[in-house]
Enzyme design. Structure first.
Site, PDB file in Angstrom:
ATOM      1  N   SER A  11       1.162  -1.153   0.106  1.00 38.05           N
ATOM      2  CA  SER A  11       0.230  -0.369  -0.212  1.00 38.05           C
ATOM      3  C   SER A  11       0.417   1.713   0.118  1.00 38.05           C
ATOM      4  CB  SER A  11      -0.928  -0.121   1.733  1.00 38.05           C
ATOM      5  OG  SER A  11      -1.742  -0.972   0.791  1.00 38.05           O
TER       6      SER A  11
ATOM      7  N   LYS B 193       0.213   3.989  -2.806  1.00 36.05           N
ATOM      8  CA  LYS B 193      -0.803   4.204  -2.901  1.00 36.05           C
ATOM      9  C   LYS B 193      -0.805   5.614  -3.017  1.00 36.05           C
ATOM     10  CE  LYS B 193      -4.092   0.749  -0.918  1.00 36.05           C
ATOM     11  NZ  LYS B 193      -4.679   0.381   0.547  1.00 36.05           N
TER      12      LYS B 193
ATOM     13  N   TYR C 128      -3.232  -2.179 -10.480  1.00 37.07           N
ATOM     14  CA  TYR C 128      -3.439  -2.032  -8.786  1.00 37.07           C
ATOM     15  C   TYR C 128      -2.686  -3.225  -7.973  1.00 37.07           C
ATOM     16  CZ  TYR C 128      -4.452  -2.232  -3.352  1.00 37.07           C
ATOM     17  OH  TYR C 128      -4.684  -2.026  -2.642  1.00 37.07           O
TER      18      TYR C 128
ATOM     19  N   TYR D  16      -4.988   4.412   7.763  1.00 35.97           N
ATOM     20  CA  TYR D  16      -6.238   3.536   8.246  1.00 35.97           C
ATOM     21  C   TYR D  16      -7.108   4.321   9.770  1.00 35.97           C
ATOM     22  CZ  TYR D  16      -3.565   0.706   4.334  1.00 35.97           C
ATOM     23  OH  TYR D  16      -3.117   0.213   3.079  1.00 35.97           O
TER      24      TYR D  16
ATOM     25  N   VAL E 184       1.256  -3.287   3.506  1.00 34.51           N
ATOM     26  CA  VAL E 184       1.251  -5.083   4.380  1.00 34.51           C
ATOM     27  C   VAL E 184       2.471  -6.232   4.254  1.00 34.51           C
ATOM     28  CG1 VAL E 184      -1.216  -5.814   4.450  1.00 34.51           C
ATOM     29  CG2 VAL E 184      -0.089  -6.552   2.855  1.00 34.51           C
TER      30      VAL E 184
HETATM   31  N1  GLN Z   1      -2.128  -5.443  -1.733  1.00 36.96           N
HETATM   32  C1  GLN Z   1      -2.654  -5.047  -0.944  1.00 36.96           C
HETATM   33  C2  GLN Z   1      -4.039  -4.879  -1.058  1.00 36.96           C
HETATM   34  O1  GLN Z   1      -4.658  -5.024  -1.610  1.00 36.96           O
HETATM   35  C3  GLN Z   1      -2.027  -4.045  -0.093  1.00 36.96           C
HETATM   36  C4  GLN Z   1      -2.767  -3.414   1.345  1.00 36.96           C
HETATM   37  C5  GLN Z   1      -2.190  -3.309   1.953  1.00 36.96           C
HETATM   38  O2  GLN Z   1      -0.863  -2.907   1.970  1.00 36.96           O
HETATM   39  N2  GLN Z   1      -2.261  -2.527   3.462  1.00 36.96           N
HETATM   40  O3  GLN Z   1      -4.807  -5.936   0.193  1.00 36.96           O
END
Ligand code: GLN
Length: 633
Positions: free
Chosen positions: A88, A91, A213, A265, A283
């Site tokens: 993420s 993002k 993505y 988050y 993650v």
């Molecule tokens: N690729 C992961 C997902 O969409 C990214 C989530 C994250 O890093 N928080 O579940």
């Protein structure tokens, strides 16, 4: 450095071995990071992400910390070169790409900027419109990826990977195993994609956006990359080591805003409260934290808490922020220090030597000229202070001089404030003098913002000294009674001859060698033998020194009735500065040997000359004393 970390033994300092012992000297910052790393290595809470099968293989013990400064210095400790997927943390970077590709308005129309307080994979869409609340949750990120432009999947992927690589400062690649794993199991994200399609937030088949993505999340980075990505954001979008721009400057604050409010988050509020930096977690175990203008932090530790944030990543950032005083809302010191010095012409004058009648004008009216030497980054607060003082001073103030020598940057808001100050000054018949402005580097919008009707009330001068002289002329025009003659009719009018008898003057007259110079001519050169005292009879000369970095500095400008080169009679040796004719000049030169003969021939004349020379020296000393006092005050 505050000792906030003392309680858990991570207080900075004390990390230096004794330099005199010849041992290796470790930077206190490096030593601090090493202690921090040791301190949190034992922390075994959390678990690696397992919902993407490939991520479940990560080593929960892996741990790296990197700090990168905005001038490109990197401090690293632990597993800083081990590859993992960015997840993420991609993002906000892709959000920057979408802003560049589509513009702020279009991006805002499909993705909001409100924190959700919900999990990263929540399906939080605005009830009516279906608009994802922000680009940091998966829904917003998938919508963001759908906005990246390019001809076909390959080109769009290249656009994204190139952008992330630019932030890291090296070419990055996708981990195909993680990508396949995520694509095969990403049912929830696929559901989100189709919801977005249902609301026309994504306007075509959502599969390509989902694929992009998943791929952007699978870009391989290491902990050092993370810190440099963060430092690039801290540095206004320019990579701190290679100097390449990764994102247009105008979008950096937008990217950092969504990181600050939504990057962690449903932990975002706690994060801002405890850490106070714009941040993003992934993650894969990565966390980045950004303090604009100062540094970027990257932490890698794959054991995650229930919210999907790295457990050690959060702890490390919390400690670094407290120990190094990095919370972005900690009240900044007032910007008063942007005014380096403030003084008036009562204390500081230009290097032009003036006859007594003119000096009296400055003694009496010097307060009407105020000088502000500015420094550092000039923004609202510092400009407001100067502006308020000038406005409050009222009609008593005639000239305000703003010196920019030590200004590193002046922003657009401050430039506009200055331009409107000129209009206020014009209305009251005041002048603004801007000195040592580096054209092309600062105040580029000043001319655009300036009301042409008030333009005559502002003057640019390449040197502060010339700016002061410009103001002096203005004061003299207004307040000087008599005009000072630019030529003497005879030696009797010369200041060095004050108090001498007619017979002495006649004697002196015979000793003088007459000289004439054209404007621009060099009269004395640095390094020449110092063998004569000059009596300036008409015209003007300047005493100048060449600067080691090129150019000249004026030490004094002298006019008819003044003398120069007197050190020849006292100290001998060689000339320490150049004297150049500014206009056509006539002068008389008294050689050192002729002066020496006066002791026997005309002792009274010699004593008079000495007294008058000393008087001039005393005046110079008094002027320098007043200058130092004004600059220190
Ligand atoms: N690729 C992961 C997902 O969409 C990214 C989530 C994250 O890093 N928080 O579940």
């Amino acid at each position: 450095m505050k000792k906030a970390g003392a309680a858990h033994g991570s207080c900075i300092g004390g990390g230096m071995t004794n330099p005199s012992s010849g041992a290796r000297v470790v930077s206190p910052i490096q030593a601090y990071l090493e202690r921090l790393h040791a301190q949190f290595s034992g922390l075994a809470e959390g678990a690696v992400a397992s919902y993407i099968p490939e991520l479940a293989k990560a080593d929960p013990g892996a741990f790296g910390i990197v700090i990168a400064t905005v001038d490109g210095h990197v401090y690293e400790v632990g597993a800083t070169r081990q590859a993992f997927t960015i997840q993420s943390i991609s993002k906000p970077l892709v959000y920057g790409v979408a802003l560049e590709d589509r513009g702020r308005e279009r991006v805002h129309s499909v993705i909001g900027v409100e924190p959700t307080g919900e999990a990263f994979n929540s399906i939080s869409l605005e009830p009516e419109t279906g608009r994802p609340l922000n680009p940091m949750i998966n829904a917003g990120a998938i919508a963001t990826s759908s906005l990246v432009t390019g001809d076909g999947r390959e080109e769009r992927l290249a656009r994204v990977v190139d952008a992330i690589s630019a932030y890291a400062g090296r070419p990055l690649a996708v981990d195909e195993a993680v990508f396949e794993s995520e694509r095969a199991t990403g049912h929830r994200n696929r559901a989100i994609g189709h919801m977005l399609r249902n609301y026309d937030i994504v306007t075509e088949d959502p599969e390509p956006a989902l694929e992009l993505y998943f791929k952007q999340c699978s870009v391989l980075v290491d902990c050092r990359d993370l810190a440099l990505i963060a430092a690039t954001l801290a540095n206004g979008g320019v990579h701190p080591i290679n100097g390449q721009r990764a994102v247009r400057e105008e979008f950096v604050s937008g990217v950092l805003s969504v990181m600050a409010t939504c990057g962690m988050y449903d932990f975002a509020g706690e994060w801002v409260y405890r850490v106070g930096m714009a941040a993003k977690s992934g993650v894969g175990g990565g966390v980045i934290a950004v303090l604009p203008g100062q540094l970027g932090i990257g932490v890698f530790s794959p054991a995650l808490d229930a919210r999907g944030n790295s457990v050690r990543g959060v702890k490390v950032c919390e400690s670094i922020s407290a120990d190094l005083g990095l919370h972005f809302l900690q009240p900044p010191r007032p910007l008063a220090s942007a005014v380096r010095a403030r003084y008036t012409m009562a204390g500081v004058r230009s290097k032009r030597r003036r006859p007594e009648s003119e000096r009296r004008v400055f003694d009496e009216h010097g307060e009407r000229v105020v000088v502000y030497e500015l420094q550092g980054d000039v923004r609202f607060a510092s400009t407001e202070r100067v502006l308020r003082e000038i406005i409050d001073a009222g009609d008593a103030l005639h000239f305000a001089v703003l010196d920019f020598k030590r200004v590193t940057h002046i922003d657009l808001a401050a430039t506009r404030m200055l331009a409107s100050l000129v209009a206020c000054c014009a209305a009251r018949g005041q002048h603004l003098v801007l000195t040592r402005v580096r054209r092309g580097e600062m105040l580029s919008e000043f001319g655009v913002e300036l009301d042409p009707r008030s333009a005559r009330c502002v003057s640019f001068q390449p040197q502060l000294d010339l700016g002061l002289e410009w103001c002096e002329r203005g004061l003299l025009e207004r307040y000087a009674q008599a005009h000072v003659a630019s030529a003497l009719s005879g030696l009797a009018e010369h200041r060095l001859c004050d108090g001498t008898s007619e017979a002495d003057i006649a004697h002196l007259d015979m000793q003088l060698e007459r000289w004439q110079f054209e404007a621009g001519a060099s009269i004395v050169r640095r390094g020449d033998a110092a063998d004569a005292l000059y009596f300036l009879m008409s015209g003007e000369v300047s005493v100048i020194v060449e600067l080691p970095q090129g150019g000249f500095k004026r030490l004094a400008t002298l006019s008819a009735g003044m003398g120069f080169g007197e050190s020849a009679l006292i100290a001998g040796g060689v000339r320490s500065a150049d004297v150049r004719a500014d206009t056509a000049v006539t002068c008389g030169a008294l050689s050192a040997s002729a002066f020496a003969r006066l002791e026997a021939e005309r002792p009274t004349l010699m004593i008079r000359l000495m007294q008058n020379l000393l008087q001039g020296t005393a005046e110079t000393a008094a002027r320098l004393t007043a200058e130092v006092a004004a600059l220190e005050g």
